[in-house]
Design a protein around this motif. Structure first.
Motif, PDB file in Angstrom:
ATOM      1  N   PRO A 176     154.944 -76.223  80.035  1.00 36.69           N
ATOM      2  CA  PRO A 176     155.551 -75.730  81.279  1.00 36.69           C
ATOM      3  C   PRO A 176     157.050 -76.016  81.289  1.00 36.69           C
ATOM      4  CG  PRO A 176     153.905 -77.450  81.731  1.00 36.69           C
ATOM      5  CD  PRO A 176     153.965 -77.259  80.250  1.00 36.69           C
ATOM      6  N   PRO A 177     157.813 -75.219  82.013  1.00 37.55           N
ATOM      7  CA  PRO A 177     159.259 -75.452  82.056  1.00 37.55           C
ATOM      8  C   PRO A 177     159.567 -76.789  82.713  1.00 37.55           C
ATOM      9  CG  PRO A 177     158.626 -73.846  83.711  1.00 37.55           C
ATOM     10  CD  PRO A 177     157.406 -74.117  82.886  1.00 37.55           C
ATOM     11  N   GLU A 178     160.680 -77.353  82.328  1.00 38.23           N
ATOM     12  CA  GLU A 178     161.111 -78.610  82.932  1.00 38.23           C
ATOM     13  C   GLU A 178     161.603 -78.344  84.343  1.00 38.23           C
ATOM     14  OE1 GLU A 178     163.306 -81.265  80.666  1.00 38.23           O
ATOM     15  OE2 GLU A 178     162.085 -80.952  78.885  1.00 38.23           O
ATOM     16  N   ALA A 179     161.565 -79.387  85.163  1.00 41.24           N
ATOM     17  CA  ALA A 179     161.990 -79.252  86.561  1.00 41.24           C
ATOM     18  C   ALA A 179     163.411 -78.723  86.652  1.00 41.24           C
ATOM     19  CB  ALA A 179     161.866 -80.590  87.282  1.00 41.24           C
ATOM     20  N   GLY A 180     164.273 -79.129  85.721  1.00 37.03           N
ATOM     21  CA  GLY A 180     165.665 -78.667  85.732  1.00 37.03           C
ATOM     22  C   GLY A 180     165.780 -77.164  85.564  1.00 37.03           C
ATOM     23  N   ALA A 181     164.916 -76.575  84.750  1.00 37.95           N
ATOM     24  CA  ALA A 181     164.945 -75.126  84.540  1.00 37.95           C
ATOM     25  C   ALA A 181     164.504 -74.398  85.803  1.00 37.95           C
ATOM     26  CB  ALA A 181     164.051 -74.748  83.360  1.00 37.95           C
ATOM     27  N   VAL A 182     163.489 -74.925  86.466  1.00 40.68           N
ATOM     28  CA  VAL A 182     163.009 -74.317  87.711  1.00 40.68           C
ATOM     29  C   VAL A 182     164.088 -74.448  88.786  1.00 40.68           C
ATOM     30  CG1 VAL A 182     161.192 -74.325  89.472  1.00 40.68           C
ATOM     31  CG2 VAL A 182     160.621 -74.855  87.086  1.00 40.68           C
ATOM     32  N   HIS A 183     164.703 -75.623  88.868  1.00 46.44           N
ATOM     33  CA  HIS A 183     165.751 -75.869  89.859  1.00 46.44           C
ATOM     34  C   HIS A 183     166.933 -74.926  89.644  1.00 46.44           C
ATOM     35  CE1 HIS A 183     168.744 -78.170  92.222  1.00 46.44           C
ATOM     36  NE2 HIS A 183     167.681 -78.520  92.925  1.00 46.44           N
ATOM     37  N   LYS A 184     167.283 -74.694  88.389  1.00 47.39           N
ATOM     38  CA  LYS A 184     168.407 -73.797  88.084  1.00 47.39           C
ATOM     39  C   LYS A 184     168.119 -72.385  88.573  1.00 47.39           C
ATOM     40  CE  LYS A 184     171.262 -72.060  84.327  1.00 47.39           C
ATOM     41  NZ  LYS A 184     171.495 -72.022  82.882  1.00 47.39           N
ATOM     42  N   VAL A 185     166.906 -71.913  88.348  1.00 44.11           N
ATOM     43  CA  VAL A 185     166.511 -70.582  88.833  1.00 44.11           C
ATOM     44  C   VAL A 185     166.605 -70.531  90.354  1.00 44.11           C
ATOM     45  CG1 VAL A 185     164.511 -69.074  89.150  1.00 44.11           C
ATOM     46  CG2 VAL A 185     165.099 -69.898  86.870  1.00 44.11           C
ATOM     47  N   VAL A 186     166.070 -71.537  91.009  1.00 44.96           N
ATOM     48  CA  VAL A 186     166.078 -71.564  92.475  1.00 44.96           C
ATOM     49  C   VAL A 186     167.509 -71.548  93.001  1.00 44.96           C
ATOM     50  CG1 VAL A 186     165.548 -72.980  94.509  1.00 44.96           C
ATOM     51  CG2 VAL A 186     163.823 -72.672  92.716  1.00 44.96           C
ATOM     52  N   THR A 187     168.350 -72.411  92.466  1.00 50.38           N
ATOM     53  CA  THR A 187     169.733 -72.480  92.978  1.00 50.38           C
ATOM     54  C   THR A 187     170.478 -71.175  92.720  1.00 50.38           C
ATOM     55  OG1 THR A 187     170.498 -73.580  90.953  1.00 50.38           O
ATOM     56  CG2 THR A 187     169.920 -74.987  92.823  1.00 50.38           C
ATOM     57  N   THR A 188     170.175 -70.505  91.613  1.00 49.99           N
ATOM     58  CA  THR A 188     170.808 -69.214  91.327  1.00 49.99           C
ATOM     59  C   THR A 188     170.366 -68.158  92.333  1.00 49.99           C
ATOM     60  OG1 THR A 188     170.941 -69.752  88.970  1.00 49.99           O
ATOM     61  CG2 THR A 188     171.104 -67.423  89.567  1.00 49.99           C
ATOM     62  N   VAL A 189     169.066 -68.109  92.636  1.00 47.79           N
ATOM     63  CA  VAL A 189     168.543 -67.100  93.556  1.00 47.79           C
ATOM     64  C   VAL A 189     169.072 -67.315  94.976  1.00 47.79           C
ATOM     65  CG1 VAL A 189     166.434 -66.202  94.647  1.00 47.79           C
ATOM     66  CG2 VAL A 189     166.484 -66.619  92.173  1.00 47.79           C
ATOM     67  N   ILE A 190     169.163 -68.570  95.411  1.00 44.77           N
ATOM     68  CA  ILE A 190     169.565 -68.816  96.801  1.00 44.77           C
ATOM     69  C   ILE A 190     171.061 -69.101  96.960  1.00 44.77           C
ATOM     70  CG2 ILE A 190     167.263 -69.655  97.411  1.00 44.77           C
ATOM     71  CD1 ILE A 190     168.488 -72.510  97.542  1.00 44.77           C
ATOM     72  N   ALA A 191     171.818 -69.023  95.869  1.00 46.96           N
ATOM     73  CA  ALA A 191     173.240 -69.390  95.921  1.00 46.96           C
ATOM     74  C   ALA A 191     174.011 -68.634  96.999  1.00 46.96           C
ATOM     75  CB  ALA A 191     173.891 -69.167  94.558  1.00 46.96           C
ATOM     76  N   GLY A 192     173.713 -67.377  97.197  1.00 50.45           N
ATOM     77  CA  GLY A 192     174.462 -66.588  98.170  1.00 50.45           C
ATOM     78  C   GLY A 192     174.104 -66.862  99.620  1.00 50.45           C
ATOM     79  N   VAL A 193     173.002 -67.573  99.859  1.00 55.47           N
ATOM     80  CA  VAL A 193     172.558 -67.780 101.255  1.00 55.47           C
ATOM     81  C   VAL A 193     172.468 -69.256 101.646  1.00 55.47           C
ATOM     82  CG1 VAL A 193     171.289 -65.599 101.297  1.00 55.47           C
ATOM     83  CG2 VAL A 193     170.085 -67.711 100.668  1.00 55.47           C
ATOM     84  N   ALA A 194     172.546 -70.149 100.678  1.00 52.55           N
ATOM     85  CA  ALA A 194     172.418 -71.581 100.991  1.00 52.55           C
ATOM     86  C   ALA A 194     173.586 -72.036 101.849  1.00 52.55           C
ATOM     87  CB  ALA A 194     172.343 -72.403  99.712  1.00 52.55           C
ATOM     88  N   GLN A 195     173.277 -72.754 102.910  1.00 52.52           N
ATOM     89  CA  GLN A 195     174.295 -73.289 103.818  1.00 52.52           C
ATOM     90  C   GLN A 195     174.536 -74.766 103.556  1.00 52.52           C
ATOM     91  OE1 GLN A 195     175.914 -71.192 106.322  1.00 52.52           O
ATOM     92  NE2 GLN A 195     174.993 -69.816 104.828  1.00 52.52           N
TER      93      GLN A 195
END
Length: 199
Positions: A176-195
């Protein structure tokens, strides 16, 4: 095991056995004989509890969908705590453990099973549809709390996160992917909306 020997909580025992077969050998190896052999019981036990094998598989998927509903409550309750990215990373990692990915493979490989599941999940892929609703509900709550932008399109973000998460975890035999890889995907997807500040 002889047919006269009772097994406790037969449904759960059969579901767990089916998951083991599914994870070890894949959807094509999942037969009533394989499940009952794995569970250590007579084949008749399965047919005493379920009308047929497709009914058993449908109940297995619905049971696992029920687990997503529990995960959704935990995720919704995490809104406003920690960071949005960490909460989503944890949710995707929990969601796409090997079993969920294997169940998606099972659903997509069996036409009769998909037809039965259409009664409760008329569109999309069961498991992924409920997972998308879970993420959308969480993002809506975070939007209400001001932790993501008021104009964030949660109906686009949620399937994007689920689809990308599924792709990360989809190799059933791989690590399975490492937590860092999952976190990177998440931060990329929400980068434009994260407050909140992203790491």
């Amino acid at each position: 095991m002889p047919t006269g020997v009772a097994i406790h909580d037969a449904r759960e025992q059969l579901f767990d056995a089916a998951e083991r077969v599914l994870l070890r050998d894949g959807p094509s190896a999942l037969t009533s004989r394989a499940v009952t052999t794995e569970a250590g019981c007579a084949k008749g036990v399965l047919h005493r509890h379920f009308a047929d094998f497709d009914a058993f598989l449908a109940e297995l998927v619905l049971d696992r969908i029920g687990r997503i509903e529990s995960q959704a409550a935990v995720l919704r309750n995490s809104a406003g705590t920690g960071t949005v990215a960490d909460n989503l990373t944890g949710a995707l990692t929990d969601l796409f453990g090997a079993v969920a990915v294997a169940i998606v493979g099972l659903v997509t490989s069996r036409d009769d099973l998909r037809a039965r599941l259409r009664r409760t999940t008329p569109t999309g892929i069961p498991i992924l549809t409920e997972a998308t609703a879970m993420i959308a509900s969480y993002l809506t709550t975070e939007r209400e709390l001001g932790r993501i932008a008021a104009d964030a399109d949660v109906d686009t973000l949620a399937p994007t996160l689920i689809g990308t998460g599924h792709m990360l975890f989809a190799d059933r035999k791989g690590t399975p992917p490492e937590a860092g890889a999952v976190h990177k995907v998440v931060t990329t997807v929400i980068a434009g909306v994260a407050q909140e500040p992203l790491p």
